[in-house]
Design a protein around this motif. Structure first.
Motif, short mmCIF file in Angstrom:
data_model
loop_
_atom_site.label_atom_id
_atom_site.label_comp_id
_atom_site.label_asym_id
_atom_site.label_seq_id
_atom_site.Cartn_x
_atom_site.Cartn_y
_atom_site.Cartn_z
N GLU A 1 0.98 -1.14 0.05
CA GLU A 1 -0.04 -0.07 0.01
C GLU A 1 1.00 1.28 -0.01
N GLY A 2 0.50 2.19 -0.87
CA GLY A 2 1.32 3.47 -1.07
C GLY A 2 2.66 3.30 -1.82
N GLN A 3 2.78 2.35 -2.47
CA GLN A 3 3.97 2.10 -3.25
C GLN A 3 3.88 2.83 -4.52
N HIS A 4 4.86 3.78 -5.12
CA HIS A 4 4.93 4.39 -6.26
C HIS A 4 4.77 3.44 -7.34
N LEU A 5 3.62 3.88 -8.45
CA LEU A 5 3.18 3.01 -9.39
C LEU A 5 3.62 3.88 -10.96
N TRP A 6 3.26 5.12 -10.76
CA TRP A 6 3.39 5.81 -11.88
C TRP A 6 3.52 7.41 -11.95
N THR A 7 4.06 8.05 -12.88
CA THR A 7 4.08 9.59 -12.55
C THR A 7 3.79 10.13 -14.01
N PRO A 8 2.89 11.00 -14.05
CA PRO A 8 2.60 11.75 -15.32
C PRO A 8 3.91 12.34 -16.01
N SER A 9 4.20 12.01 -17.27
CA SER A 9 5.14 12.52 -18.02
C SER A 9 5.19 14.00 -17.87
N PRO A 10 6.02 15.00 -18.30
CA PRO A 10 5.97 16.42 -18.41
C PRO A 10 4.99 16.73 -19.29
N ASP A 11 5.02 16.13 -20.44
CA ASP A 11 4.20 16.31 -21.49
C ASP A 11 2.62 16.20 -21.24
N PHE A 12 2.48 14.87 -20.71
CA PHE A 12 1.20 14.64 -20.01
C PHE A 12 0.40 15.55 -19.23
N ALA A 13 1.28 16.05 -18.27
CA ALA A 13 0.94 16.75 -17.38
C ALA A 13 0.55 18.55 -18.02
N LYS A 14 1.55 18.84 -18.90
CA LYS A 14 1.44 20.09 -19.54
C LYS A 14 0.16 20.05 -20.51
N ARG A 15 -0.08 18.95 -21.03
CA ARG A 15 -1.32 19.01 -21.84
C ARG A 15 -2.65 18.75 -21.18
N SER A 16 -2.52 18.50 -19.98
CA SER A 16 -3.58 18.21 -19.14
C SER A 16 -4.76 19.25 -19.31
N ARG A 17 -5.81 19.07 -18.94
CA ARG A 17 -6.83 20.21 -19.16
C ARG A 17 -6.87 20.84 -17.68
N LEU A 18 -6.41 20.27 -16.64
CA LEU A 18 -6.10 20.95 -15.40
C LEU A 18 -4.97 21.82 -15.53
N ALA A 19 -3.88 21.57 -16.21
CA ALA A 19 -2.74 22.41 -16.40
C ALA A 19 -3.33 23.64 -17.14
N LYS A 20 -4.06 23.66 -18.27
CA LYS A 20 -4.75 24.84 -19.12
C LYS A 20 -5.36 25.50 -18.10
N TYR A 21 -6.29 25.05 -17.53
CA TYR A 21 -7.13 25.69 -16.50
C TYR A 21 -6.23 26.74 -15.63
N MET A 22 -5.22 26.19 -14.89
CA MET A 22 -4.28 26.77 -13.99
C MET A 22 -3.58 27.71 -15.09
N ASP A 23 -3.23 27.68 -16.27
CA ASP A 23 -2.73 28.66 -17.10
C ASP A 23 -3.69 29.70 -17.34
N TRP A 24 -4.74 29.60 -17.27
CA TRP A 24 -5.90 30.52 -17.55
C TRP A 24 -6.17 31.32 -16.30
N LEU A 25 -6.12 30.68 -15.14
CA LEU A 25 -6.16 31.34 -13.83
C LEU A 25 -5.13 32.20 -13.72
N ARG A 26 -3.99 32.06 -13.94
CA ARG A 26 -2.69 32.84 -13.89
C ARG A 26 -2.85 34.14 -14.77
N SER A 27 -3.26 33.66 -16.13
CA SER A 27 -3.11 34.96 -17.19
C SER A 27 -4.55 35.74 -17.01
N GLU A 28 -5.63 35.14 -16.69
CA GLU A 28 -6.89 36.10 -16.63
C GLU A 28 -7.39 36.49 -15.25
#
Length: 663
Positions: A4-31
């Motif tokens: 339990e709690g063993q690390h299994l996966w980390t999103p790649s930098p590209d996956f994280a950057k392309r995520s819709r959550l990251a784009k929403y955070m970019d919008w919060l920053r700019s707007e």
């Protein structure tokens, strides 16, 4: 061996950057000039400034509405608050919003049954059918506030009727067609529907189930009905039941298209009902939970885009029946502009590969099922990575019960090494999740990634003190839009308050045991109303199930704890064994040793008993609370509705076993 709690996966930098959550955070920053360094700080803002957060969701997703609102949130405390009061909108209008931009023929739904191979329904055809049916409902005298209900399999007609009803402001409710008459009547009598959508039957595990007699009985018990819309799903030639007001589905759709630009969606106030979802009803009359257009739209926009990371190219496949809130969530994936997969039938017929064949054929990007299903395919030795092309698959959603570390790891070993495997937990009460997936965070075995945005979830002890990295009651301390508007026919909200706000006055008590660790990961340990109390220490049943069901000898298990006079307890463990195995002293000793070593001496039951079946609800939940009440002397008929069970005959054994409980 995964822990339990063993690390299994980390999103790649590209996956994280392309995520819709990251784009929403970019919008919060700019707007909005809101700069958040990580998910934890974003979550903290979303629950400490709820009004600003939900206003950002409204703006970011360009909610279409009439009228103006003064503020996003009005009112104090948890109950009686109003969200975006003054604005009027329609949930179905937003579900169909992508139709205008969709290329001709783009798929909105893939759908299949046990006998019908995968076919598709385009956005244009979905919109056309919805507008025609909505117009016919209006012509039949159905208007805002009228109830439209269904007794249907998971087929496109059910979705179209839901969209058509909610498009005109009617109130939707659904019961799965496998429900018995009493279960359906217990639900629908409470809300007095005007229209019933019903099919002649369904097919499951290779067998046809004719439901015409059930439809006849249900209609007879609902004097409020004016119209019955009939779908010949099993047999086009079968005679429908002789019912007044019956209208064939094909006749209703045999009308000219209503151009999209001419159709009028009924935009409604924030407190107008969208649908009524019912609690399981295994322990009494089902609770009729009323949700509103505004609250569900905001919650599902957030869930689909920011947490599940769905977009226009997504294909969401979650195995569900029409009687589970996950059906509503599956349909809500249309908000992201992608498509969904509807399947009606057994998930293991003709073999456990069934759902994986559909995932391959539909090019599913998001695959969802219950942990119970994962246990079945794991024990069957299935290796989907060797049998199917799952190159399109990006994520897996586990929902419906606590997920074990082994369930997580199984996907990485046997499906795909680069896969975002997530577990969610929420409920019918919010038709969404409280804790769940975040595309920016790593995956740890058995761990739910985080508390969802806008959900101020905490773990409390009985004194109402917040716990850190300890097991406590799951509570929500600030309001969120998808809270129920109310319960139907609940004067002064008495039943609503009793269900969620009595234990901790003014704070939502969800009824689950949970733990939140130092980095915000969440663990659900089962229902707190099925608490296991051993020597004054409360433990979760999920811990026992995980340890016991790792053994090849064990196919399934259930544990309950009965309170006895004098402050004593009796904790039996019921075991369904794998074929050819017997519960002898050697196996009992191995189980006890594993529980003692992997959990604690408190986890070792008082007795271990072999059973033929473990009782389950139709939505795949173990019926721990009804079984505990039966063992403590309550009549089975008063604590469990057999029509809401997957295997009602299983309760008979537990009724007989009740005589063996110490007094």
């Amino acid at each position: 061996m995964v822990t339990e709690g063993q690390h299994l996966w980390t999103p790649s930098p590209d996956f994280a950057k392309r995520s819709r959550l990251a784009k929403y955070m970019d919008w919060l920053r700019s707007e909005k000039k809101q700069d958040f360094t990580d998910y934890a700080t974003l979550w903290h803002w979303s629950v400490t400034d709820s009004s600003a957060f939900w206003q950002s969701i409204w703006s970011y997703f360009h909610v279409q509405h009439d009228g103006n609102y003064i503020s996003a949130l009005e009112g104090d405390g948890m109950q009686g608050v109003r969200w975006f009061r003054g604005a009027r909108l329609n949930y179905a209008e937003h579900l169909l919003r992508h139709e205008a931009q969709a290329p001709r023929g783009q798929v909105a739904f893939h759908h299949a049954t046990e006998t019908q191979p995968l076919t598709t329904l385009s956005w244009q055809e979905l919109g056309r059918q919805t507008r025609i049916l909505a117009t016919r409902l209006r012509a039949m005298g159905v208007g805002p506030g009228d109830r439209v209900v269904s007794y249907m399999p998971n087929v496109p007609e059910t979705v179209v009727m839901m969209l058509a009803a909610t498009a005109i402001g009617a109130v939707w409710s659904s019961a799965a067609i496998e429900f018995g008459v009493r279960t359906v009547v217990d639900r629908f009598q409470q809300i007095a529907p005007k229209v019933l959508l019903a099919a002649d039957g369904y097919r499951f595990a290779g067998k046809n189930h004719d439901r015409r007699a059930e439809v006849q009985a249900i209609a007879a018990a609902l004097p409020s009905l004016s119209h019955i819309v009939w779908v010949p799903h099993l047999d086009e030639a079968a005679a429908p039941p002789k019912l007044a007001g019956l209208k064939p589905w094909a006749d209703l759709l045999d009308h000219p298209d209503v151009p999209r630009e001419e159709f009028r969606f009924e935009r409604v106030a924030d407190d107008h009902p969208l649908w009524v979802l019912f609690s399981s009803g295994t322990t009494g009359l089902p609770k009729p939970i009323v949700h509103g257009h505004t609250g569900m739209l905001l919650e599902h926009l957030k869930l689909m885009h920011l947490h599940l990371n769905l977009g226009p190219r997504s294909v969401m496949f979650f195995y569900s029946t029409t009687g589970w809130m996950m059906w509503n969530v599956l349909v809500a994936s249309l908000l992201a502009g992608g498509c969904a997969v509807l399947y009606d039938g057994s998930p293991t017929h003709p073999d456990p590969s069934c759902l994986w064949r559909l995932a391959e054929a539909s090019r599913a990007t998001c695959f969802g099922a219950s942990p119970t299903f994962v246990q079945v395919i794991e024990k069957a030795g299935l290796r989907p990575c060797e049998q199917f092309d799952l190159s399109a698959l990006e994520s897996v959603i586990l929902s419906g019960a606590p997920s074990t570390p082994e369930s997580f790891e199984w996907f990485y070993r046997h499906v795909k090494p680069d896969l975002w495997v997530t577990s969610q937990s929420g409920g019918t009460e919010l038709c969404s999740g409280l804790v769940g997936s975040v595309p920016l965070l790593p995956v740890y075995a058995g761990e739910i990634q985080a508390r969802m945005l806008g959900m101020n979830v905490q773990a409390w002890n009985d004194a109402g003190v917040e716990l850190h990295d300890e097991v406590g009651e799951l509570v929500v301390t600030t309001p969120f839009p998808s809270m129920p508007l109310r319960f139907w026919n609940d004067p002064d909200d008495a039943r609503y308050r009793e269900s969620y706000f009595e234990h901790f006055p003014g704070v939502w008590r969800h009824g689950d045991f949970m733990r939140i660790n130092a980095h915000g990961g969440c663990y659900i340990y089962g229902r707190s109303d099925s608490t296991l109390n051993r020597f004054g220490v409360r433990i979760g049943s999920a811990e026992i199930y995980r340890t016991v069901e790792e053994l090849e000898d064990i196919a399934d298990s259930m544990v309950v704890c009965c309170e006895l006079p004098g402050g004593k307890f009796f904790m039996p463990l019921f075991l369904r064994l794998a074929p050819g195995r017997i519960l002898d002293d050697e196996l009992r000793a191995r189980i006890a040793q594993r529980l003692r070593e992997n959990c604690s001496p408190r986890h070792v039951p008082d007795v271990m008993v072999q059973v033929d079946e473990i009782p389950y609800t139709l939505t795949g939940k173990k019926m721990e609370v009804p079984v505990r009440k039966i063992l403590m002397g309550s009549p089975a008929a008063l604590v469990a509705s057999r029509d809401a069970m997957a295997n009602p005959q299983s309760l008979d054994w537990f009724t007989a076993f009740g005589s063996q409980v110490p007094s």
